[in-house]
Structure formats: structure tokens, C-alpha cells
Design a protein around this motif. Structure first.
Motif, PDB file in Angstrom:
ATOM      1  N   ASP A 155     -40.877 -16.708  34.126  1.00  0.00           N
ATOM      2  CA  ASP A 155     -39.755 -15.831  34.753  1.00  0.00           C
ATOM      3  C   ASP A 155     -38.635 -15.801  33.419  1.00  0.00           C
ATOM      4  O   ASP A 155     -38.149 -14.833  32.960  1.00  0.00           O
ATOM      5  CB  ASP A 155     -38.866 -16.480  35.715  1.00  0.00           C
ATOM      6  CG  ASP A 155     -39.879 -16.117  36.837  1.00  0.00           C
ATOM      7  OD1 ASP A 155     -40.509 -15.301  37.044  1.00  0.00           O
ATOM      8  OD2 ASP A 155     -39.344 -17.027  38.066  1.00  0.00           O
ATOM      9  N   TRP A 156     -38.701 -16.946  32.667  1.00  0.00           N
ATOM     10  CA  TRP A 156     -37.614 -17.161  31.563  1.00  0.00           C
ATOM     11  C   TRP A 156     -38.116 -15.970  30.471  1.00  0.00           C
ATOM     12  O   TRP A 156     -37.620 -15.265  29.754  1.00  0.00           O
ATOM     13  CB  TRP A 156     -37.729 -18.430  30.991  1.00  0.00           C
ATOM     14  CG  TRP A 156     -37.098 -18.575  29.772  1.00  0.00           C
ATOM     15  CD1 TRP A 156     -35.648 -18.702  29.427  1.00  0.00           C
ATOM     16  CD2 TRP A 156     -37.695 -18.695  28.538  1.00  0.00           C
ATOM     17  NE1 TRP A 156     -35.614 -18.720  28.088  1.00  0.00           N
ATOM     18  CE2 TRP A 156     -36.509 -19.004  27.521  1.00  0.00           C
ATOM     19  CE3 TRP A 156     -39.016 -18.705  28.049  1.00  0.00           C
ATOM     20  CZ2 TRP A 156     -36.956 -18.969  26.074  1.00  0.00           C
ATOM     21  CZ3 TRP A 156     -39.231 -18.770  26.528  1.00  0.00           C
ATOM     22  CH2 TRP A 156     -38.349 -18.957  25.607  1.00  0.00           C
ATOM     23  N   TYR A 157     -39.474 -15.988  30.321  1.00  0.00           N
ATOM     24  CA  TYR A 157     -39.958 -14.951  29.265  1.00  0.00           C
ATOM     25  C   TYR A 157     -39.750 -13.649  29.537  1.00  0.00           C
ATOM     26  O   TYR A 157     -39.399 -12.857  28.733  1.00  0.00           O
ATOM     27  CB  TYR A 157     -41.493 -15.548  28.940  1.00  0.00           C
ATOM     28  CG  TYR A 157     -42.193 -14.637  27.917  1.00  0.00           C
ATOM     29  CD1 TYR A 157     -42.066 -15.427  26.436  1.00  0.00           C
ATOM     30  CD2 TYR A 157     -43.003 -13.534  27.830  1.00  0.00           C
ATOM     31  CE1 TYR A 157     -42.433 -14.873  25.403  1.00  0.00           C
ATOM     32  CE2 TYR A 157     -43.486 -13.151  26.703  1.00  0.00           C
ATOM     33  CZ  TYR A 157     -43.332 -13.594  25.645  1.00  0.00           C
ATOM     34  OH  TYR A 157     -43.791 -13.092  24.368  1.00  0.00           O
ATOM     35  N   LEU A 158     -39.982 -13.401  31.027  1.00  0.00           N
ATOM     36  CA  LEU A 158     -39.985 -12.013  31.069  1.00  0.00           C
ATOM     37  C   LEU A 158     -38.382 -11.409  31.265  1.00  0.00           C
ATOM     38  O   LEU A 158     -38.022 -10.297  31.066  1.00  0.00           O
ATOM     39  CB  LEU A 158     -40.495 -11.727  32.448  1.00  0.00           C
ATOM     40  CG  LEU A 158     -42.082 -11.826  32.279  1.00  0.00           C
ATOM     41  CD1 LEU A 158     -42.813 -11.635  33.728  1.00  0.00           C
ATOM     42  CD2 LEU A 158     -42.643 -10.707  31.680  1.00  0.00           C
ATOM     43  N   LEU A 159     -37.713 -12.359  32.026  1.00  0.00           N
ATOM     44  CA  LEU A 159     -36.167 -11.858  32.339  1.00  0.00           C
ATOM     45  C   LEU A 159     -35.186 -12.087  31.120  1.00  0.00           C
ATOM     46  O   LEU A 159     -34.329 -11.665  31.154  1.00  0.00           O
ATOM     47  CB  LEU A 159     -35.655 -12.781  33.570  1.00  0.00           C
ATOM     48  CG  LEU A 159     -36.532 -12.440  34.855  1.00  0.00           C
ATOM     49  CD1 LEU A 159     -36.006 -13.485  35.878  1.00  0.00           C
ATOM     50  CD2 LEU A 159     -36.249 -11.134  35.142  1.00  0.00           C
ATOM     51  N   GLY A 160     -35.407 -13.183  30.481  1.00  0.00           N
ATOM     52  CA  GLY A 160     -34.935 -13.480  29.341  1.00  0.00           C
ATOM     53  C   GLY A 160     -33.863 -14.855  29.620  1.00  0.00           C
ATOM     54  O   GLY A 160     -33.694 -15.028  30.808  1.00  0.00           O
ATOM     55  N   GLU A 161     -32.974 -15.141  28.645  1.00  0.00           N
ATOM     56  CA  GLU A 161     -32.316 -16.531  28.873  1.00  0.00           C
ATOM     57  C   GLU A 161     -30.971 -15.973  29.552  1.00  0.00           C
ATOM     58  O   GLU A 161     -30.001 -16.880  30.283  1.00  0.00           O
ATOM     59  CB  GLU A 161     -32.076 -16.897  27.499  1.00  0.00           C
ATOM     60  CG  GLU A 161     -31.419 -18.390  27.635  1.00  0.00           C
ATOM     61  CD  GLU A 161     -31.434 -19.060  26.205  1.00  0.00           C
ATOM     62  OE1 GLU A 161     -30.332 -19.444  25.652  1.00  0.00           O
ATOM     63  OE2 GLU A 161     -32.454 -19.014  25.521  1.00  0.00           O
ATOM     64  N   ASN A 162     -30.301 -14.629  29.368  1.00  0.00           N
ATOM     65  CA  ASN A 162     -29.040 -14.483  30.010  1.00  0.00           C
ATOM     66  C   ASN A 162     -29.002 -13.749  31.371  1.00  0.00           C
ATOM     67  O   ASN A 162     -28.177 -13.067  31.668  1.00  0.00           O
ATOM     68  CB  ASN A 162     -28.334 -13.524  28.841  1.00  0.00           C
ATOM     69  CG  ASN A 162     -28.181 -14.273  27.350  1.00  0.00           C
ATOM     70  OD1 ASN A 162     -28.304 -15.625  27.510  1.00  0.00           O
ATOM     71  ND2 ASN A 162     -28.394 -13.407  26.535  1.00  0.00           N
ATOM     72  N   ASP A 163     -30.067 -13.833  32.010  1.00  0.00           N
ATOM     73  CA  ASP A 163     -30.466 -13.073  33.171  1.00  0.00           C
ATOM     74  C   ASP A 163     -29.347 -13.902  34.271  1.00  0.00           C
ATOM     75  O   ASP A 163     -29.076 -15.112  34.070  1.00  0.00           O
ATOM     76  CB  ASP A 163     -31.659 -13.198  33.653  1.00  0.00           C
ATOM     77  CG  ASP A 163     -32.043 -11.891  34.860  1.00  0.00           C
ATOM     78  OD1 ASP A 163     -31.749 -12.755  36.069  1.00  0.00           O
ATOM     79  OD2 ASP A 163     -31.982 -11.116  34.417  1.00  0.00           O
ATOM     80  N   ILE A 164     -28.852 -13.119  35.091  1.00  0.00           N
ATOM     81  CA  ILE A 164     -28.120 -13.735  36.286  1.00  0.00           C
ATOM     82  C   ILE A 164     -28.590 -14.828  37.165  1.00  0.00           C
ATOM     83  O   ILE A 164     -28.058 -15.693  37.719  1.00  0.00           O
ATOM     84  CB  ILE A 164     -27.714 -12.663  37.116  1.00  0.00           C
ATOM     85  CG1 ILE A 164     -26.989 -11.477  36.528  1.00  0.00           C
ATOM     86  CG2 ILE A 164     -26.744 -13.180  38.441  1.00  0.00           C
ATOM     87  CD1 ILE A 164     -26.493 -10.277  37.314  1.00  0.00           C
ATOM     88  N   VAL A 165     -29.995 -14.589  37.403  1.00  0.00           N
ATOM     89  CA  VAL A 165     -30.746 -15.929  38.268  1.00  0.00           C
ATOM     90  C   VAL A 165     -30.621 -17.003  37.403  1.00  0.00           C
ATOM     91  O   VAL A 165     -30.603 -18.224  38.512  1.00  0.00           O
ATOM     92  CB  VAL A 165     -32.332 -15.577  38.088  1.00  0.00           C
ATOM     93  CG1 VAL A 165     -33.253 -16.404  38.753  1.00  0.00           C
ATOM     94  CG2 VAL A 165     -32.787 -13.965  38.523  1.00  0.00           C
TER      95      VAL A 165
END
Length: 133
Positions: free
Chosen positions: A40-50
Motif C-alpha cells: 500500500d505504501w509503495y502504490l499509494l505513496g507516503e502522502n496519501d490520506i490513508v
């Protein structure tokens, strides 16, 4: 031993996890797995709302709770002291003092015969004297 160098993305993920300590709690509870979190971190990125729900604000919350509980405790202590009748407290202290003095007097009175009781106690432990021939 040879040390392996970790991939830069793994290092970045470790730093990300340090910034989001609630993720560690989720994994330890069994709600998530590290592989899932990494993907999830790799796909969404570090700055995602999740990731906002996993931010490390827990230390501030716990310190605030601790200071509130300490202040509540101190407030309870002060209110209890204000409600005390000092004459009653003084009376109880005097009773305790006289009780302690009486107990000390008993110890002093029976303390003199304590040495002779110890000698007889050691003699009674070995009533028969056996000697080697």
C-alpha cells in the motif's frame, strides 16, 4: 559476518513506519501484515490520506492523559485535606503515638530475657550430643 545492504525503498519504508507508529500496533494486533502495508505504501505513496490515521500523535495523547490524571489526583488530595478536621487528626496521631510507645515498652521489657531464650533454643535444637569416637 557480511552485512547485506538493504534496498533504498526498504530504508524509506522503515523511516515511514517510524513516523507512523500506529501501523506497528495494527500489525501486532494482526489486523494487517507487513507485506500488505509495504505494498500500500509503495502504490499509494507516503502522502496519501490513508496514512493520517496512523500518524504518531499517540505520545502527545498519552502525556496529556498522564498530566490530567496527575492533576486530578492532586485535586482529590487537596480536597480531602481541606475536608479534614484537624482536631480529629491530632487525636488519632496522639493515639498512634501512645500505641507505638506501649509496643516499644513491651519490646524493651521482654528484650532482656531474649538472650537467655536464644541459648536455651539452641540447646533444645540438639538435645543429644553425639560425638565421634
Amino acid at each position: 559476518m557480511t552485512s547485506k545492504k538493504t534496498h533504498p525503498s526498504v530504508q524509506q519504508f522503515k523511516e515511514f513506519v517510524k513516523k507512523h507508529p500506529k501501523l506497528v500496533q495494527e500489525v501486532r494486533k494482526g489486523n494487517k501484515e507487513w507485506q500488505e502495508v509495504f505494498e500500500d505504501w509503495y502504490l499509494l505513496g507516503e502522502n496519501d490520506i490513508v496514512w493520517k490515521q496512523y500518524k504518531g500523535d499517540q505520545t502527545e495523547d498519552s502525556s496529556e492523559k498522564e498530566t490530567k490524571s496527575k492533576s486530578d489526583f492532586m485535586t482529590q488530595i487537596f480536597s480531602a485535606v481541606k475536608q479534614m478536621d484537624m482536631d480529629t487528626v491530632n487525636h488519632h496521631i496522639n493515639n498512634m503515638s501512645s500505641t507505638i510507645s506501649t509496643i516499644q515498652g513491651l519490646f524493651d521489657q521482654f528484650g532482656g530475657s531474649k538472650g537467655s531464650n536464644q541459648k536455651s533454643a539452641t540447646a533444645s535444637q540438639h538435645p543429644f550430643s553425639f560425638r565421634k569416637d
